[in-house]
Design a protein around this motif. Structure first.
Motif, mmCIF file in Angstrom:
data_model
loop_
_atom_site.group_PDB
_atom_site.id
_atom_site.type_symbol
_atom_site.label_atom_id
_atom_site.label_comp_id
_atom_site.label_asym_id
_atom_site.label_seq_id
_atom_site.Cartn_x
_atom_site.Cartn_y
_atom_site.Cartn_z
ATOM 1 N N HIS A 126 -9.533 64.658 33.764
ATOM 2 C CA HIS A 126 -10.695 64.309 34.577
ATOM 3 C C HIS A 126 -12.022 64.348 33.830
ATOM 4 O O HIS A 126 -12.929 63.607 34.149
ATOM 5 N N GLU A 139 0.235 71.243 34.016
ATOM 6 C CA GLU A 139 -0.547 70.397 34.927
ATOM 7 C C GLU A 139 -1.944 70.966 35.132
ATOM 8 O O GLU A 139 -2.928 70.236 35.221
ATOM 9 N N GLN A 140 -2.014 72.300 35.203
ATOM 10 C CA GLN A 140 -3.306 72.919 35.486
ATOM 11 C C GLN A 140 -4.245 72.885 34.281
ATOM 12 O O GLN A 140 -5.454 72.840 34.444
ATOM 13 N N ILE A 141 -3.681 72.943 33.087
ATOM 14 C CA ILE A 141 -4.552 72.843 31.907
ATOM 15 C C ILE A 141 -4.912 71.383 31.654
ATOM 16 O O ILE A 141 -6.061 71.046 31.394
ATOM 17 N N GLU A 144 -5.192 68.858 33.613
ATOM 18 C CA GLU A 144 -6.072 68.134 34.538
ATOM 19 C C GLU A 144 -7.536 68.180 34.084
ATOM 20 O O GLU A 144 -8.320 67.319 34.439
ATOM 21 N N ILE A 145 -7.865 69.188 33.285
ATOM 22 C CA ILE A 145 -9.233 69.253 32.764
ATOM 23 C C ILE A 145 -9.492 68.059 31.844
ATOM 24 O O ILE A 145 -10.463 67.325 32.016
#
Lengths: 311, 321, 336
Positions: A112, A104-106, A108-109
């Motif tokens: 967005h 999820e953290q990678i 989201e880049i």
């Protein structure tokens, strides 16, 4: 068009109702893609502040008082342009959100920045993980389930996923064990070289800088006291601080029976000495050093030194 | 051997119980220290090196008598002190911790912190203060520092206070647990140099725990490399650094970048694997990571073999590598 | 679902049962040590000793405490809270009748606190180094430490005498409402009676505010601190570094992490609402459990006190169990 150009940079913090210099008159540059510039200094010298400023992440009680930072000719301080600068922080555990999975953290880049669908972004995230030598199944893991080295790799994957124009790495391996540190570091070095991303590498470790960087800037009390390519810096250190630093490090490869000692301790922002900031600790200081601040002088084909001995 | 042995351990073990998170059932043991035989000679500095989780700090705490071992023997000056420490020996073993910020009580002035161990021994206040001044001077501070609180001191000065406090009871043996790892390069050099000088002046014996091999090479006479609760290699420092016998020692040394851009840095580091699940391993603890591991390594635990005088290694294949 | 969650669930359930058992014992003991005698309370001061003894015997109060307790427990496990001595009806019926009123009031107050407190807290956290922060922070301390009794009376005077709005009770007796859910706000709407709904709404506002104001202030303060603390953390720097939209940084990264402690504190302070409820219902003549407890205490009606307080305890213990389980879902670290 240089990947990075810093000119006359002064950064101040607002503490105890006044603005205090933390970084003073810094000139630095990176000449080509894939070049690595190491900023070496002890704690409190302003190296982290410098890194945060380049990444556009200065806290609200800090400001750039003078000078500029340009990345590919675009001023990082102006909000109008969208320069992408990735920063890799020191502590990988606290730098990752504990409630979100690695994927999820990678992803989201991509979601967005590049308006990618969630599914596609996760596929991309898997590729990034593979690139930093992690199994793709890690997309669904939470940060606390990983080891220190694995977390640091995730941070690197995240930085790469931004497709950045510049990377700022702030001591990304100090919290790791030496063997893990070596692996992560070599991975990072080879990756930025391969992808042609310029990088600023901030560290307190000169030995590390000698292996990872192309150019080294030695920082003391908010100033760059010596700036050179790594070969001449190690072969012929000019500034007394650099010389002292080099001979005060214990070594693994040779037996050292005595360490060179720099007397006293580094000054903190707000209490930088007058004249040359190093003079109270300098064995070679003479009268001029007490009153006049040395300006950067070009001494070799590349770089400069800030010392009256070379006036 | 001429010099007397000050500290000796036999099959020293310290196991921690691991419980499940929710129901708190015992699900295993962490063998933090698992059968350590060690000898430290009088006047020697033994550096205990290893990565985090290797058990080096636990061993340090056991040797400082701050933690009871699970099993084994601890002999100090020829006396078995495994389970109890005679009163007269209490002041003879001291420890200095890594973090000089938390080692000093922030509400006590330096004076109170430093004289505390003397007051416990029954010194009068005046005598104690006189002695405190002497020891502050020994560590490069002065009388003025008696009156200040720890937060007014820098990290290096605090560590000096901590060292003075450890020295003031005139110990024979000091356990130094990463005393410089939180300090800057220039401060680290000062403290290391200071420790080296004091050792000779006061005829001390050090157990110096560090993850930094460069620091170990500078300060130590003997290097002991710890992995997964065991000592895998021990020997005179120049032997260990110039001709490491254990593959783990070798990979540790190679992980250090040489401070020289001309030198080629080629770390020989095997793939990462967890050292946590070593509880059920019968063979060599390092076998999972070792690039040379053979069948025998997974089956049988290697003994600590003395290869040349004083240089021992816990590896089946030391002469093949 | 993995084994961890199931065992956690199970463990929490057992813990809750023990807590309730503990509550039963404490309530039983406390209601017995209350000064005064229920028989005198009902028979009046001129009652003859024979009469008192007869009444006591009828209620089983002549037996020793251990016997009384075992009788009480054996009925309790069948779900029977016993009979009221004084009102003469079953406590179950009383509680069921009164519970919805309290529930409606407390939940209404709770929702007000959350929907005002949390956003306001976030807003202040964003402006944390301004004068606004100082003003709100000091006001919220004041609001939280204001005594409920005083606040209730002030609001009663303000709404009743100042604004001439209807106060006291849940609904004007003019309106006849068919009960579906027991919640007046919902029932009036289900009856299609808008005038009654407005009346009920106006009447719930003052007591709900009395309960909500201190909790809102607490939520503001707590949310502000929690959000600020998270904002300082490194992963927020990472999120900013990724140049994510500000709303994503705020909601996905900051708020989700800040919410973990906020939920815990909200659950804990649910209890404060419930205790405040007794005072508020008395002031505003609100026919709920709180008022029932008050009436029962003045009459020494042991069975009603025990029953009502037990129900309140069960609600409180369940809320906390739910919070813990929520916590388990929000924070992956707890699963281990």
């Amino acid at each position: 068009m240089k990947p990075l150009e810093i000119k006359g940079l002064i950064i101040q913090y607002y503490v105890n109702n006044q603005w205090v210099d933390v970084v003073s008159n810094v000139d630095l540059d990176i000449d080509e893609r894939g070049e690595i510039l190491a900023v070496v200094g002890e704690s409190g010298c302003g190296k982290t502040t410098l890194g945060l400023a380049v990444a556009g992440l200065l806290p609200s009680n800090a400001k750039i008082a003078r000078g500029y930072i340009k990345v590919f000719d675009k001023d990082v301080t102006s909000t109008s342009n969208s320069i992408k600068i990735a920063m890799i922080f020191q502590d990988a555990l606290t730098s990752l959100n504990p409630l979100l999975t690695v994927g999820e953290q990678i992803a989201e880049i991509d979601i967005h920045h590049f308006k990618m669908s969630k599914k596609k972004a996760f596929e991309e995230a898997k590729k990034r993980l593979a690139e930093v030598g992690l199994p793709t199944t890690f997309v669904s893991k939470y940060p606390h389930e990983l080891s220190g080295g694995q977390r640091q790799r995730v941070l690197i994957a995240m930085a790469i996923a931004m497709n950045p124009e510049l990377i700022v790495a702030d001591e990304p391996t100090t919290a790791l064990d030496v063997t893990t540190q070596a692996r992560v570091l070599i991975l990072l070095r080879d990756l930025v070289k391969k992808l042609g991303i310029p990088m600023i590498y901030i560290t307190h470790d000169l030995a590390l800088a000698s292996q990872i960087a192309d150019k080294i800037a030695v920082m003391y009390a908010g100033q760059i006291v010596e700036y050179s390519n790594k070969y001449s810096l190690f072969k012929e250190p000019k500034h007394p601080y650099t010389q002292a630093l080099l001979s005060s490090i214990p070594r693994v490869d040779v037996d050292v029976s005595e360490l060179h000692i720099i007397k006293g301790e580094p000054p903190t922002p707000g209490s930088f000495p007058r004249g040359c900031r190093f003079h109270p600790r300098c064995p070679l200081a003479f009268s001029k050093c007490f009153v006049e601040e040395p300006i950067p002088r070009k001494v070799s084909s590349y770089g400069y030194v800030r010392c009256h001995l070379y006036g | 051997m001429d010099s007397r042995i000050l500290v000796k351990t036999e099959k020293l073990r310290k196991y921690y119980v691991v419980r499940s998170k929710i129901l708190k059932r015992v699900i295993g043991y962490v063998k933090a220290v698992d059968g350590v035989d060690l000898e430290v000679k009088e006047g020697e500095t033994l550096a205990l090196v290893g990565e985090s989780g290797s058990g080096k700090s636990t061993l340090g705490l056991v040797l400082a008598k701050l933690l009871k071992p699970t099993d084994g023997r601890y002999i100090f000056k020829g006396l078995d002190i495994t389970w109890s420490l005679p009163k007269e020996l209490r002041s003879k073993i001291r420890i200095v911790f890594q973090d000089p910020y938390s080692a000093l009580n922030p509400r006590l002035k330096v004076r109170e912190s430093v004289i505390e161990p003397l007051i416990v021994q029954g010194y009068s206040g005046k005598e104690a203060v006189e002695k405190a001044i002497e020891y502050l001077k020994l560590v490069g501070l002065n009388e003025e520092h008696l009156k200040v609180y720890p937060h007014m001191l820098s990290g290096g000065q605090r560590q000096r206070v901590v060292i003075a406090r450890a020295l003031i009871t005139e110990p024979d043996f000091i356990v130094l647990d990463e005393p410089t790892s939180m300090l800057d390069v220039s401060t680290q050099a000062q403290i290391l140099q200071l420790l080296k000088e004091i050792k000779i002046k006061r005829n001390l014996t050090y157990l110096f725990i560090t993850h930094n091999l460069a620091v170990a090479r500078f300060i130590a006479d003997t290097i002991a490399v710890m992995f997964a609760g065991q000592i895998v290699e021990i020997g005179e420092k120049n032997n260990v650094f110039s001709k490491p016998l254990h593959p783990y020692t070798n990979s540790l040394i190679s992980a250090y970048p040489p401070p020289d851009p001309e030198a080629i840095w080629k770390p020989e580091i095997p793939e990462e694997s967890s050292i946590e699940n070593t509880t059920n391993i019968n063979g060599c603890r390092y076998a999972d990571r070792c690039p040379y591991a053979k069948n025998i390594c997974r089956r049988e635990e290697p003994p600590l073999i003395e290869v040349i005088k004083g240089h021992k290694v816990k590896c089946h294949l030391y002469n093949l590598i | 679902m993995d084994r961890n969650i199931i065992s956690y669930f199970f463990l929490r359930l057992i813990q809750s049962i023990f807590s309730i058992l503990g509550a039963v014992i404490i309530i039983f003991i406390l209601s017995r040590v209350l000064p005064g005698n229920p028989a005198i309370a009902i028979l009046g001061p001129k009652a003859t000793p024979e009469n008192i003894e007869r009444v006591m015997k009828e209620w089983g109060l002549d037996k020793n405490y251990l016997e009384q307790f075992s009788i009480y427990i054996s009925r309790l496990v069948q779900g029977d809270l016993g009979n009221s001595y004084i009102m003469g009806i079953s406590v179950n019926k009383l509680v069921i009748e009164r519970l919805p009123a309290s529930f409606e009031l407390v939940v209404f107050a709770f929702i007000i606190s959350l929907i005002i407190g949390i956003p306001l807290g976030i807003f202040i956290a964003k402006k944390h180094d301004s004068k606004l922060d100082l003003i709100f922070s000091s006001t919220s301390i004041l609001g939280f430490s204001f005594p409920t009794m005083l606040l209730g009376i002030l609001l009663l005077l303000f709404f009743g005498l100042g604004l001439h709005l209807p106060v006291g009770g849940r609904l004007d007796p003019r309106y006849t409402i068919k009960v579906y859910t027991g919640f007046m706000l919902i029932d009036t709407l289900l009856n299609g009676n808008i005038a009654a709904f407005i009346d009920a709404f106006l009447r719930i506002i003052p007591p709900a505010l009395t309960l909500a104001i201190p909790l809102t202030c607490l939520m503001v303060r707590f949310t502000r601190n929690s959000v600020l603390e998270v904002m300082m953390q490194d992963f927020v720097k990472t999120a900013k570094m990724k140049r994510l939209p500000e709303s994503i940084v705020m909601y996905r990264h900051i708020l989700r992490n800040a919410l973990v402690p906020i939920i815990t504190i909200a659950g804990l302070y649910f209890a404060v609402l419930v205790t405040g409820d007794i005072i508020v219902e008395t002031i505003f003549a609100w026919p709920g459990l709180g008022r029932l407890i008050w009436e029962a205490v003045t009459l020494r009606d042991y069975m009603v006190i025990q029953g009502a307080v037990l129900v309140v305890s069960i609600i409180y213990i369940s809320v906390n169990a739910i919070v813990d389980i929520l916590y388990f879902y929000i924070d992956p670290r707890i699963k281990g």
